[in-house]
Design a protein around this motif. Sequence first.
Motif, PDB file in Angstrom:
ATOM      1  N   GLU A 272       7.042  48.365  53.870  1.00 11.34           N
ATOM      2  CA  GLU A 272       6.700  49.756  54.559  1.00 11.34           C
ATOM      3  C   GLU A 272       7.082  50.919  53.359  1.00 11.34           C
ATOM      4  O   GLU A 272       8.321  50.650  53.122  1.00 11.34           O
ATOM      5  CB  GLU A 272       7.100  50.017  55.768  1.00 11.34           C
ATOM      6  CG  GLU A 272       6.511  51.223  56.258  1.00 11.34           C
ATOM      7  CD  GLU A 272       6.379  51.463  57.886  1.00 11.34           C
ATOM      8  OE1 GLU A 272       6.179  52.496  58.437  1.00 11.34           O
ATOM      9  OE2 GLU A 272       6.815  50.456  58.675  1.00 11.34           O
TER      10      GLU A 272
ATOM     11  N   GLY B 262       3.179  53.955  53.775  1.00 17.76           N
ATOM     12  CA  GLY B 262       2.310  52.912  54.512  1.00 17.76           C
ATOM     13  C   GLY B 262       2.833  51.219  54.324  1.00 17.76           C
ATOM     14  O   GLY B 262       3.530  51.203  53.562  1.00 17.76           O
ATOM     15  N   LYS B 263       2.028  50.671  54.711  1.00 14.15           N
ATOM     16  CA  LYS B 263       2.335  49.103  54.839  1.00 14.15           C
ATOM     17  C   LYS B 263       1.392  48.368  53.456  1.00 14.15           C
ATOM     18  O   LYS B 263       0.259  48.472  53.612  1.00 14.15           O
ATOM     19  CB  LYS B 263       2.102  48.289  55.812  1.00 14.15           C
ATOM     20  CG  LYS B 263       2.800  48.987  57.261  1.00 14.15           C
ATOM     21  CD  LYS B 263       3.038  48.240  58.365  1.00 14.15           C
ATOM     22  CE  LYS B 263       3.828  48.777  59.327  1.00 14.15           C
ATOM     23  NZ  LYS B 263       3.572  48.146  60.761  1.00 14.15           N
TER      24      LYS B 263
ATOM     25  N   GLU C   6       5.979  41.784  53.887  1.00 13.61           N
ATOM     26  CA  GLU C   6       5.064  43.043  54.138  1.00 13.61           C
ATOM     27  C   GLU C   6       6.316  44.162  54.128  1.00 13.61           C
ATOM     28  O   GLU C   6       7.275  44.293  54.593  1.00 13.61           O
ATOM     29  CB  GLU C   6       4.793  43.280  55.775  1.00 13.61           C
ATOM     30  CG  GLU C   6       4.021  44.557  55.783  1.00 13.61           C
ATOM     31  CD  GLU C   6       3.269  44.421  57.214  1.00 13.61           C
ATOM     32  OE1 GLU C   6       1.955  44.493  57.349  1.00 13.61           O
ATOM     33  OE2 GLU C   6       4.006  44.680  58.151  1.00 13.61           O
TER      34      GLU C   6
ATOM     35  N   ASP D 293      -2.305  52.872  54.783  1.00 17.94           N
ATOM     36  CA  ASP D 293      -2.936  52.437  55.924  1.00 17.94           C
ATOM     37  C   ASP D 293      -4.136  52.760  56.484  1.00 17.94           C
ATOM     38  O   ASP D 293      -4.945  52.173  57.282  1.00 17.94           O
ATOM     39  CB  ASP D 293      -1.675  52.761  57.007  1.00 17.94           C
ATOM     40  CG  ASP D 293      -0.428  52.107  56.897  1.00 17.94           C
ATOM     41  OD1 ASP D 293      -0.360  51.147  56.340  1.00 17.94           O
ATOM     42  OD2 ASP D 293       0.555  52.625  57.372  1.00 17.94           O
TER      43      ASP D 293
ATOM     44  N   ARG E  38      -6.040  45.628  52.152  1.00 16.54           N
ATOM     45  CA  ARG E  38      -4.639  45.718  51.669  1.00 16.54           C
ATOM     46  C   ARG E  38      -4.420  45.773  50.436  1.00 16.54           C
ATOM     47  O   ARG E  38      -5.492  45.831  49.398  1.00 16.54           O
ATOM     48  CB  ARG E  38      -4.015  44.511  52.366  1.00 16.54           C
ATOM     49  CG  ARG E  38      -4.069  44.243  53.675  1.00 16.54           C
ATOM     50  CD  ARG E  38      -3.666  45.271  54.796  1.00 16.54           C
ATOM     51  NE  ARG E  38      -2.315  45.551  54.630  1.00 16.54           N
ATOM     52  CZ  ARG E  38      -1.140  44.907  55.299  1.00 16.54           C
ATOM     53  NH1 ARG E  38      -1.566  43.736  56.273  1.00 16.54           N
ATOM     54  NH2 ARG E  38       0.159  45.148  55.126  1.00 16.54           N
TER      55      ARG E  38
ATOM     56  N   HIS F 122      11.191  49.362  55.039  1.00 19.05           N
ATOM     57  CA  HIS F 122      11.234  48.183  55.724  1.00 19.05           C
ATOM     58  C   HIS F 122      10.583  46.989  55.221  1.00 19.05           C
ATOM     59  O   HIS F 122       9.439  47.073  54.573  1.00 19.05           O
ATOM     60  CB  HIS F 122      10.474  48.468  57.386  1.00 19.05           C
ATOM     61  CG  HIS F 122      10.372  47.108  58.104  1.00 19.05           C
ATOM     62  ND1 HIS F 122      11.458  46.846  58.881  1.00 19.05           N
ATOM     63  CD2 HIS F 122       9.450  46.206  58.298  1.00 19.05           C
ATOM     64  CE1 HIS F 122      11.537  45.731  59.648  1.00 19.05           C
ATOM     65  NE2 HIS F 122      10.396  45.340  59.439  1.00 19.05           N
ATOM     66  N   SER F 123      11.043  45.800  55.269  1.00 24.81           N
ATOM     67  CA  SER F 123      10.796  44.681  54.550  1.00 24.81           C
ATOM     68  C   SER F 123      10.680  43.674  55.646  1.00 24.81           C
ATOM     69  O   SER F 123      11.742  43.120  56.326  1.00 24.81           O
ATOM     70  CB  SER F 123      11.641  44.308  53.547  1.00 24.81           C
ATOM     71  OG  SER F 123      11.222  43.093  52.716  1.00 24.81           O
TER      72      SER F 123
END
Length: 500
Positions: A474, A345-346, A472, A325, A375, A456-457
């Motif tokens: 995480e 991070g993402k 996205e 990030d 990114r 996380h998605s």
Amino acid sequence: MRKIAQEDLVTSIADALQFISYTHPVGFVQALRRAYEAEVNTAAKSAMLQLLVNSRMSVLGHRPICQDTGTAQIFIKLGIEVQFYRIDQKPLESLQALINEATRRAYTNSSNPLRATTIADPLGGRENTKDNTPGQLFCEISEGDLLEILVVAKGGGGDVKARFATLNPSDNVADWVIKQLPGMGAGWCPPGVLGVGIGASPEQATLLAKKSLFEPIDIDLLRARGAKTSEEKLRIELYDRINALQIGAQGLGGLATVLDVKVSTLPCHAATIPVAIVPNCAATRYIRFNLDGAGPARFEQPSLDAWEGIPDNFYLETAMRVNVDSLSKNEIKDWKVGQTLLLSGKILTARDAAHKRLVDLLAKGKALPVSLEGRFIYYVGPVDAIHGEAVGPAGPTTSTRMDKFVETLLSQTGLLGMIGKAERGPETIASIQKHQSVYLAAVGGAAYMLSKAITHSEVIAFEDLGMEAIHEFELKDFPVIVAVDSRGNSIHKAFKIHPD
């Protein structure tokens, strides 16, 4: 005459497809452990450890070994004295219809959904069939009353690297095979097994190569007793010469490119030597069984002795933790080829279809649905999540398919880096160097383990593309290896691997 219910055939094949999605053959695990213990290349050893950890997690968790859960390939040997009937008294269905129903049932199982990969209309709309049908059926009629079934889930990374040639009688088969390996690259996720089919016709030679992959790994036993046939001599020669190339696990170098080589032959025309090779990847998935009319086949979890002592999770003390990030180009300049990183991070995901849409939008001067500035893009199409998972198994896809999009994205979007598997082409490496970007390799065939590092998605663009939508993710300590650094050094180039 042996009577077998068609319903039992469907149930058996569906259950087999589920079983092999999370269960490696024991012999494969044992061979991989031997290769891991003998390996001296740090990056390759790390990759094989991840494969072993993933195998253990999958067999315990009953979740797919690889996000590419393969196409259903069903080989049936049908005795002429076998008679099918229906328990429900409905009309008999064709074998193809039964295979399709079994495939549909297996891939849409709510307790362990498998990724639907099959597309219809390959030259047109290329729409996903949603349930992985049709299954691929190979049927042989034989004497007697036996019904023998081989169920295979074959990923695209291996089959796409298949090779065929018609050699002259004076040509050296081993030399031809060895010449193919560098061009096959690492997209087939070595270490695995290489099948070689020789003789008959082009289609039969390829089928010989494919079917040879589904025999037990026994190269160590063969080497110990010595070769007795021409086929066995060729197996040993190819095993030694291929591993001497030092392509290694995931193409990272090292001692183990193949765990075994299988050779199968048939008579052929005097003027030719038809030769085919087909690799099987680190997500080796197959099982054999017979039906005798007493009901569907049962698949018991094997003894866990083969997985004894494999860690619960992957951890490497020398790995560097990185927060994506807050990364800048100045920071990634210090990364070196072969270095293991743990990312947190993402990041974004995108595969072929999403890349095509992004590039088309840029060509039309339209805004992208998500900013790529600073990114990382991960080349992945995950399995659907269940039971509170952030995401299902989510390993990398072959990166070379995205090569043609790299220059556009790096030059026009501010994209910082990419994550995938296997090598990149020379133009892509030049583009990475030009834009001071970086390419990171995740381990192909370690999808369930990698998914546990995704906390996380969320789908944020192109939802209609299904598993190819932009997500996205995480991350928390997601393991990768620096494969191309910002100076254009490539770990795969160092081991003389090049894409076709």
